[in-house]
Scaffold this motif. Structure first.
Motif, PDB file in Angstrom:
ATOM      1  N   SER A   9       0.815  -1.213   0.000  1.00  0.00           N
ATOM      2  CA  SER A   9       0.000   0.000   0.000  1.00  0.00           C
ATOM      3  C   SER A   9       0.849   1.265   0.000  1.00  0.00           C
ATOM      4  CB  SER A   9      -0.931   0.013   1.214  1.00  0.00           C
ATOM      5  OG  SER A   9      -0.181   0.110   2.414  1.00  0.00           O
ATOM      6  N   LYS A  10       2.162   1.110  -0.040  1.00  0.00           N
ATOM      7  CA  LYS A  10       3.052   2.266   0.075  1.00  0.00           C
ATOM      8  C   LYS A  10       2.886   3.215  -1.102  1.00  0.00           C
ATOM      9  CE  LYS A  10       6.831   1.988   2.249  1.00  0.00           C
ATOM     10  NZ  LYS A  10       8.168   1.711   2.755  1.00  0.00           N
ATOM     11  N   ALA A  45      -4.829   3.804   1.123  1.00  0.00           N
ATOM     12  CA  ALA A  45      -6.067   3.125   1.518  1.00  0.00           C
ATOM     13  C   ALA A  45      -6.680   2.381   0.333  1.00  0.00           C
ATOM     14  CB  ALA A  45      -7.058   4.134   2.089  1.00  0.00           C
ATOM     15  N   SER A  46      -6.715   3.029  -0.820  1.00  0.00           N
ATOM     16  CA  SER A  46      -7.293   2.398  -2.010  1.00  0.00           C
ATOM     17  C   SER A  46      -6.440   1.232  -2.508  1.00  0.00           C
ATOM     18  CB  SER A  46      -7.468   3.432  -3.121  1.00  0.00           C
ATOM     19  OG  SER A  46      -8.451   4.370  -2.757  1.00  0.00           O
ATOM     20  N   ARG A  47      -5.119   1.384  -2.434  1.00  0.00           N
ATOM     21  CA  ARG A  47      -4.253   0.281  -2.849  1.00  0.00           C
ATOM     22  C   ARG A  47      -4.452  -0.945  -1.967  1.00  0.00           C
ATOM     23  NH1 ARG A  47       1.486   3.320  -4.147  1.00  0.00           N
ATOM     24  NH2 ARG A  47       0.928   3.867  -6.281  1.00  0.00           N
ATOM     25  N   HIS A  48      -4.632  -0.702  -0.673  1.00  0.00           N
ATOM     26  CA  HIS A  48      -4.789  -1.831   0.245  1.00  0.00           C
ATOM     27  C   HIS A  48      -6.144  -2.514   0.073  1.00  0.00           C
ATOM     28  CE1 HIS A  48      -3.902  -4.246   3.769  1.00  0.00           C
ATOM     29  NE2 HIS A  48      -5.153  -4.033   4.144  1.00  0.00           N
ATOM     30  N   SER A  49      -7.188  -1.716  -0.013  1.00  0.00           N
ATOM     31  CA  SER A  49      -8.552  -2.274  -0.038  1.00  0.00           C
ATOM     32  C   SER A  49      -9.050  -2.589  -1.438  1.00  0.00           C
ATOM     33  CB  SER A  49      -9.514  -1.292   0.617  1.00  0.00           C
ATOM     34  OG  SER A  49      -9.603  -0.100  -0.153  1.00  0.00           O
ATOM     35  N   ARG A  50      -8.490  -1.915  -2.445  1.00  0.00           N
ATOM     36  CA  ARG A  50      -8.992  -1.998  -3.824  1.00  0.00           C
ATOM     37  C   ARG A  50     -10.482  -1.691  -3.872  1.00  0.00           C
ATOM     38  NH1 ARG A  50      -4.731  -0.681  -6.576  1.00  0.00           N
ATOM     39  NH2 ARG A  50      -2.988  -2.085  -6.203  1.00  0.00           N
ATOM     40  N   VAL A  79      -0.568   1.548   4.835  1.00  0.00           N
ATOM     41  CA  VAL A  79      -1.519   1.045   5.826  1.00  0.00           C
ATOM     42  C   VAL A  79      -0.708   0.375   6.924  1.00  0.00           C
ATOM     43  CG1 VAL A  79      -3.434  -0.535   6.252  1.00  0.00           C
ATOM     44  CG2 VAL A  79      -3.346   0.769   4.119  1.00  0.00           C
ATOM     45  N   SER A  80      -0.912   0.847   8.150  1.00  0.00           N
ATOM     46  CA  SER A  80      -0.148   0.328   9.291  1.00  0.00           C
ATOM     47  C   SER A  80      -0.963  -0.630  10.152  1.00  0.00           C
ATOM     48  CB  SER A  80       0.376   1.486  10.142  1.00  0.00           C
ATOM     49  OG  SER A  80      -0.666   2.369  10.505  1.00  0.00           O
ATOM     50  N   VAL A 128      -3.257  -6.580   7.588  1.00  0.00           N
ATOM     51  CA  VAL A 128      -1.974  -6.072   7.136  1.00  0.00           C
ATOM     52  C   VAL A 128      -0.844  -6.871   7.795  1.00  0.00           C
ATOM     53  CG1 VAL A 128      -1.785  -4.242   8.867  1.00  0.00           C
ATOM     54  CG2 VAL A 128      -0.681  -3.956   6.684  1.00  0.00           C
ATOM     55  N   ILE A 129       0.233  -7.055   7.054  1.00  0.00           N
ATOM     56  CA  ILE A 129       1.397  -7.792   7.558  1.00  0.00           C
ATOM     57  C   ILE A 129       2.594  -6.840   7.602  1.00  0.00           C
ATOM     58  CG2 ILE A 129       2.959  -9.743   7.205  1.00  0.00           C
ATOM     59  CD1 ILE A 129       0.713 -10.936   5.365  1.00  0.00           C
ATOM     60  N   PRO A 130       3.074  -6.502   8.795  1.00  0.00           N
ATOM     61  CA  PRO A 130       4.254  -5.632   8.891  1.00  0.00           C
ATOM     62  C   PRO A 130       5.535  -6.430   8.684  1.00  0.00           C
ATOM     63  CG  PRO A 130       3.457  -6.178  11.079  1.00  0.00           C
ATOM     64  CD  PRO A 130       2.500  -6.819  10.102  1.00  0.00           C
ATOM     65  N   GLU A 131       6.545  -5.783   8.106  1.00  0.00           N
ATOM     66  CA  GLU A 131       7.828  -6.461   7.874  1.00  0.00           C
ATOM     67  C   GLU A 131       9.006  -5.729   8.522  1.00  0.00           C
ATOM     68  OE1 GLU A 131       7.984  -8.502   3.702  1.00  0.00           O
ATOM     69  OE2 GLU A 131       7.110  -6.497   3.469  1.00  0.00           O
ATOM     70  N   THR A 132       9.092  -4.413   8.321  1.00  0.00           N
ATOM     71  CA  THR A 132      10.237  -3.661   8.839  1.00  0.00           C
ATOM     72  C   THR A 132      10.044  -3.371  10.327  1.00  0.00           C
ATOM     73  OG1 THR A 132       9.303  -1.466   8.423  1.00  0.00           O
ATOM     74  CG2 THR A 132      10.480  -2.538   6.586  1.00  0.00           C
TER      75      THR A 132
END
Length: 170
Positions: A9-10, A45-50, A79-80, A128-132
């Motif tokens: 979503s970045k 938001a739009s990228r995450h939810s489409r 999205v956090s 959402v899956i956090p990585e960093t």
């Protein structure tokens, strides 16, 4: 529904600060910064939810360092954290002095968006899956921010019950 990584979503945007973007202190207008924050957060938001998304709340905007016409300003959002239909978007604003190259976190912001289905009603969004380390920290601290948001919203609804709808000019 399959969970998505924060990076999916970045959104990133860098721009210059021009004189017409500044106030009488020769720093970026706070309202201009807030508008840009909302715009980039809506992309995340739009990228995450489409889905179509609406701003539910601007939870916080913290101005840490003034941004001047000597700076570029970089907005990074993703999205956090998510609820059922809501998404917490984190926006990091970095200023860079274009002559010295010095970079600082100029501001941070959390905004909540809600995804809407075809019927215009809130619809489910992926987890959402956090990585960093940054993403993990924001994800782990999100439930406390969500609790505060809920309390602030309840207080705002209570306040609205006491506000006048009279026309102030009559």
């Amino acid at each position: 529904m399959k969970a998505k990584y924060c990076r999916e979503s970045k959104a990133v945007r860098t721009s210059r600060v021009f004189p017409n973007d500044t106030n009488n202190h020769q720093t970026l207008f706070g309202g201009k910064l807030m508008s840009d924050i909302d715009m980039i957060a809506s992309i995340s938001a739009s990228r995450h939810s489409r889905a179509e998304c609406v701003t539910a709340s601007t939870d916080s905007v913290h101005f840490l360092h003034p941004i001047t016409p000597q700076d570029s300003v970089c907005f990074e959002s993703y999205v956090s954290w998510t609820g059922r239909s809501s998404m917490e978007i984190f926006v990091k604003i970095i200023k860079e002095n274009l002559k010295s190259g010095e970079r600082k976190i100029a501001a941070t912001s959390f905004i909540t968006f809600v995804a809407l289905g075809e019927d215009g009603k809130p619809c489910e969004v992926p987890n959402v899956i956090p990585e960093t380390d940054e993403e993990k920290y924001l994800y782990q601290t999100a439930p406390e921010r969500a609790k505060i948001r809920k309390s602030v919203r309840a207080n705002s609804n209570s306040l609205a019950q006491f506000l006048s709808l009279d026309q102030p000019w009559s």
